[in-house]
Structures are given as structure tokens and as C-alpha cells.
Design a protein around this motif. Structure first.
Motif, mmCIF file in Angstrom:
data_model
loop_
_atom_site.group_PDB
_atom_site.id
_atom_site.type_symbol
_atom_site.label_atom_id
_atom_site.label_comp_id
_atom_site.label_asym_id
_atom_site.label_seq_id
_atom_site.Cartn_x
_atom_site.Cartn_y
_atom_site.Cartn_z
ATOM 1 N N LEU B 79 85.026 68.388 27.702
ATOM 2 C CA LEU B 79 85.341 67.019 27.280
ATOM 3 C C LEU B 79 86.414 66.411 28.193
ATOM 4 C CD1 LEU B 79 84.927 64.709 25.328
ATOM 5 C CD2 LEU B 79 86.462 65.836 23.717
ATOM 6 N N SER B 80 87.402 67.218 28.579
ATOM 7 C CA SER B 80 88.422 66.735 29.511
ATOM 8 C C SER B 80 87.789 66.318 30.836
ATOM 9 C CB SER B 80 89.463 67.831 29.773
ATOM 10 O OG SER B 80 90.179 68.133 28.607
ATOM 11 N N ALA B 81 86.850 67.143 31.329
ATOM 12 C CA ALA B 81 86.200 66.832 32.615
ATOM 13 C C ALA B 81 85.398 65.540 32.509
ATOM 14 C CB ALA B 81 85.295 67.987 33.029
ATOM 15 N N LEU B 82 84.700 65.353 31.396
ATOM 16 C CA LEU B 82 83.895 64.128 31.224
ATOM 17 C C LEU B 82 84.795 62.898 31.146
ATOM 18 C CD1 LEU B 82 81.245 65.384 28.643
ATOM 19 C CD2 LEU B 82 80.892 64.882 31.068
ATOM 20 N N LEU B 83 85.927 63.044 30.464
ATOM 21 C CA LEU B 83 86.854 61.905 30.349
ATOM 22 C C LEU B 83 87.472 61.590 31.706
ATOM 23 C CD1 LEU B 83 88.563 62.933 26.999
ATOM 24 C CD2 LEU B 83 87.196 60.871 27.361
ATOM 25 N N GLN B 84 87.874 62.640 32.435
ATOM 26 C CA GLN B 84 88.527 62.417 33.740
ATOM 27 C C GLN B 84 87.553 61.851 34.762
ATOM 28 O OE1 GLN B 84 90.762 65.830 35.184
ATOM 29 N NE2 GLN B 84 92.509 65.184 33.946
ATOM 30 N N SER B 85 86.273 62.233 34.666
ATOM 31 C CA SER B 85 85.298 61.768 35.657
ATOM 32 C C SER B 85 84.760 60.384 35.311
ATOM 33 C CB SER B 85 84.127 62.751 35.735
ATOM 34 O OG SER B 85 83.449 62.780 34.492
ATOM 35 N N GLY B 86 85.141 59.868 34.143
ATOM 36 C CA GLY B 86 84.683 58.543 33.747
ATOM 37 C C GLY B 86 83.302 58.555 33.121
ATOM 38 N N LEU B 87 82.733 59.734 32.897
ATOM 39 C CA LEU B 87 81.418 59.819 32.244
ATOM 40 C C LEU B 87 81.533 59.458 30.766
ATOM 41 C CD1 LEU B 87 79.979 63.004 34.007
ATOM 42 C CD2 LEU B 87 79.365 60.614 34.369
ATOM 43 N N LEU B 88 82.752 59.587 30.229
ATOM 44 C CA LEU B 88 83.056 59.034 28.909
ATOM 45 C C LEU B 88 84.216 58.073 29.095
ATOM 46 C CD1 LEU B 88 82.996 62.126 26.503
ATOM 47 C CD2 LEU B 88 81.158 60.565 27.109
ATOM 48 N N PRO B 89 84.361 57.065 28.225
ATOM 49 C CA PRO B 89 85.489 56.146 28.363
ATOM 50 C C PRO B 89 86.805 56.915 28.313
ATOM 51 C CG PRO B 89 83.912 55.323 26.768
ATOM 52 C CD PRO B 89 83.482 56.717 27.114
ATOM 53 N N ALA B 90 87.680 56.688 29.312
ATOM 54 C CA ALA B 90 88.973 57.373 29.336
ATOM 55 C C ALA B 90 89.938 56.685 28.375
ATOM 56 C CB ALA B 90 89.539 57.378 30.750
ATOM 57 N N GLY B 91 91.177 57.139 28.357
ATOM 58 C CA GLY B 91 92.182 56.519 27.495
ATOM 59 C C GLY B 91 92.952 57.573 26.749
ATOM 60 N N GLY B 92 94.217 57.247 26.449
ATOM 61 C CA GLY B 92 95.077 58.237 25.818
ATOM 62 C C GLY B 92 94.507 58.779 24.523
ATOM 63 N N ALA B 93 94.055 57.872 23.650
ATOM 64 C CA ALA B 93 93.570 58.337 22.346
ATOM 65 C C ALA B 93 92.339 59.217 22.519
ATOM 66 C CB ALA B 93 93.244 57.141 21.465
ATOM 67 N N ALA B 94 91.423 58.767 23.404
ATOM 68 C CA ALA B 94 90.214 59.569 23.612
ATOM 69 C C ALA B 94 90.581 60.912 24.225
ATOM 70 C CB ALA B 94 89.246 58.817 24.510
ATOM 71 N N ALA B 95 91.470 60.884 25.224
ATOM 72 C CA ALA B 95 91.838 62.138 25.890
ATOM 73 C C ALA B 95 92.511 63.094 24.910
ATOM 74 C CB ALA B 95 92.770 61.841 27.057
ATOM 75 N N ALA B 96 93.197 62.537 23.933
ATOM 76 C CA ALA B 96 93.920 63.380 22.984
ATOM 77 C C ALA B 96 92.965 64.256 22.178
ATOM 78 C CB ALA B 96 94.749 62.527 22.045
ATOM 79 N N ALA B 97 91.705 63.878 22.117
ATOM 80 C CA ALA B 97 90.749 64.662 21.348
ATOM 81 C C ALA B 97 90.285 65.891 22.117
ATOM 82 C CB ALA B 97 89.538 63.809 21.008
ATOM 83 N N ALA B 98 90.663 65.989 23.398
ATOM 84 C CA ALA B 98 90.185 67.091 24.227
ATOM 85 C C ALA B 98 91.066 68.329 24.113
ATOM 86 C CB ALA B 98 90.100 66.634 25.685
ATOM 87 N N ALA B 99 91.868 68.392 23.080
ATOM 88 C CA ALA B 99 92.677 69.583 22.808
ATOM 89 C C ALA B 99 93.166 69.486 21.357
ATOM 90 C CB ALA B 99 93.870 69.660 23.756
ATOM 91 N N PRO B 100 93.560 70.623 20.792
ATOM 92 C CA PRO B 100 94.188 70.542 19.463
ATOM 93 C C PRO B 100 95.410 69.621 19.504
ATOM 94 C CG PRO B 100 93.650 72.801 19.999
ATOM 95 C CD PRO B 100 93.414 71.997 21.262
ATOM 96 N N CYS B 101 95.789 69.109 18.357
ATOM 97 C CA CYS B 101 96.902 68.163 18.273
ATOM 98 C C CYS B 101 98.111 68.827 17.620
ATOM 99 C CB CYS B 101 96.489 66.943 17.458
ATOM 100 S SG CYS B 101 95.178 66.012 18.250
ATOM 101 N N CYS B 102 99.285 68.451 18.120
ATOM 102 C CA CYS B 102 100.552 68.945 17.584
ATOM 103 C C CYS B 102 100.910 68.082 16.376
ATOM 104 C CB CYS B 102 101.623 68.833 18.675
ATOM 105 S SG CYS B 102 103.248 69.417 18.182
ATOM 106 N N ARG B 103 100.742 68.639 15.168
ATOM 107 C CA ARG B 103 100.893 67.846 13.945
ATOM 108 C C ARG B 103 101.760 68.569 12.918
ATOM 109 N NH1 ARG B 103 100.209 62.928 12.577
ATOM 110 N NH2 ARG B 103 99.085 63.395 10.658
ATOM 111 N N PRO B 104 102.374 67.816 12.004
ATOM 112 C CA PRO B 104 103.188 68.465 10.969
ATOM 113 C C PRO B 104 102.333 69.310 10.022
ATOM 114 C CG PRO B 104 103.695 66.108 11.126
ATOM 115 C CD PRO B 104 102.445 66.341 11.920
ATOM 116 N N THR B 105 102.858 70.482 9.672
ATOM 117 C CA THR B 105 102.219 71.320 8.651
ATOM 118 C C THR B 105 102.994 71.230 7.335
ATOM 119 O OG1 THR B 105 103.493 73.199 9.448
ATOM 120 C CG2 THR B 105 101.258 72.935 10.319
ATOM 121 N N HIS B 106 104.252 70.828 7.408
ATOM 122 C CA HIS B 106 105.053 70.594 6.206
ATOM 123 C C HIS B 106 105.898 69.341 6.420
ATOM 124 C CE1 HIS B 106 104.102 74.886 5.964
ATOM 125 N NE2 HIS B 106 104.173 74.731 4.666
ATOM 126 N N HIS B 107 106.187 68.666 5.304
ATOM 127 C CA HIS B 107 107.019 67.458 5.356
ATOM 128 C C HIS B 107 108.206 67.618 4.414
ATOM 129 C CE1 HIS B 107 103.112 66.010 6.825
ATOM 130 N NE2 HIS B 107 103.777 65.033 7.416
#
Lengths: 134, 134
Positions: B79-107
Motif C-alpha cells: 500500500l505504501s508503494a502504491l501511494l508513493q507511486s501515485g497509483l493510489l491518491p497520495a496524502g497524509g491521511a491516506a498514507a497513514a493507513a499504510a501502517a498501524p496507528c499510534c493510538r491511546p489504549t487508556h484515557h
């Protein structure tokens, strides 16, 4: 199953972790066309996947994208406000943390022939189901 | 506990879901200074949180940011390669889906006085622990 053929005009309006409307944060309104988190697909040549395989065969690559507007907490709304106001460094990747992320919950293997007529199978290459996580 | 005072110069080099190095995708190298997914904190005025409270009191707002380079799958690399090559629309939000996200587990809740000397408690406003999810 929510599998749609990839449409650039549709995906260009997609935000994986969008800012959403809230009575507490009326300024944080979503794009009206933000599609929800869903499994999408695109036909791509294997060599375009950047995994090092010399293959011009086309495979259906499925991936997750879309908004997770119904999963945001007070924390996410506050983080969005801080990012938008510049009190934290802005940026797509940083903004993506201000909401759950649309990510695969299941994957599937993809098999293909390379240009030397050898079969390859890449495990868990394509997404099979999506969910808002985090 | 991994709680650090917020440093702009540090966070500016942080990518929540960065492209990472892989023998299959040598072109996808990380920024050398990408810090790992961790709990960070910043002192902010309550009114800056955008939740509608008239309060100039400062609170310690904790949030999650950082890289999740050790959790990426074949799917994420492709997915990272497709985003970087422009085969999928690039962009921060889209690129963020190409890896797990750093998110809170407790609040944790945050209490403060508004400018009319009334106490308020916002549930689960601050992050208390972080993990790479998805």
C-alpha cells in the motif's frame, strides 16, 4: 461485503481519520462526501506493489480507507483542535492520530505468475475486511 | 512510564504511521529520527482544547504519537508503494493507513476551574497509555 471498484474521484475526497462535527466542537465539520471506512479494491500490476517481483500480471489489491467519525472521543476532539490551531505541529500523519484509523482486520494471500512463468504466493498481501481501530 | 514533555523540534520529525525500511522495499526508508510510538504531553490552556469551556487554566494534555515500524505487513508495504507511486491518491491521511496507528489504549479524566470559578471534569480527555493498533 463492502468491496467497491477503486474510483480516484471517490478516494480523493476520502480522509482516513477525518475531523468530524460535534456539539462541543462545531468548527470541526466533516467533508460532506467523506465515505465511511470500507474495503476498496484496485487492479494493479504486481511490479507496482514494490515487493521486488518481476511480474506484469495484474492482481486485485484490496485495501481499507474511509472515515471513522462515530468512534471519536473527547480526547480526539481536543487533539484535533490543538492540531488545527497550531498548538501542536500540524500535518497529515499527526492529524491522523486524532481519530481511530480505518485498518484491515483480516488479510488474504495473493498468487501470481512472474515474467519467468514461476508461481509466487504472497501471504496476507490483500486486505479482506476493515474496521475503525484505536 | 513513557511520558515526555512535548518538544516541537522532536514532534516535527514524528510520523504516526511512517514508511519503514524493508528488504522487500529498500526505497521505503524511515526518517532516522522517527521516535517510536509513545505518550507525550503538552501544557495547554483549556480554551485551546476547543471543547467550549471558558477557562484560561493550564492543564497537562497527554497524547500519543510516534512510529510503528515493527508492525507492518506485506499489505502495508504494498500500500505504501502504491501511494508513493501515485497509483493510489497520495496524502497524509491516506498514507497513514499504510501502517498501524499510534493510538491511546487508556484515557484519564481532566478537571479544571473555568473563569467563573466553577469546577468541570471532562471524562477521558487525556491519553494515559499508547499502543500501535491495526
Amino acid at each position: 461485503k463492502n468491496v467497491g471498484k477503486f474510483k480516484p474521484t471517490q478516494l480523493l475526497t476520502t480522509s482516513l481519520c477525518p475531523v468530524v462535527a460535534s456539539p462541543l466542537a462545531p468548527a470541526l465539520s466533516p467533508l460532506p462526501l467523506d465515505p465511511p471506512c470500507a474495503l476498496r479494491s484496485v487492479l494493479v500490476r504486481v511490479r507496482g506493489l514494490g515487493l521486488g517481483y518481476e511480474s506484469d500480471e495484474e492482481v486485485l489489491f484490496k485495501f481499507c480507507s474511509g472515515a471513522c467519525p462515530h468512534h471519536r472521543s473527547n480526547h480526539d476532539l481536543a487533539l484535533s483542535a490543538l492540531l488545527q490551531s497550531g498548538l501542536l505541529p500540524a500535518g497529515g500523519a499527526a492529524a491522523a492520530a486524532a481519530a481511530p484509523c480505518c485498518r484491515p482486520t483480516h488479510h488474504e494471500d495473493v498468487a501470481f505468475l512472474d515474467n519467468h512463468h514461476r508461481w509466487h504466493k504472497v501471504e496476507k498481501l490483500s486486505a479482506a475486511a476493515c474496521h475503525c481501530v484505536g
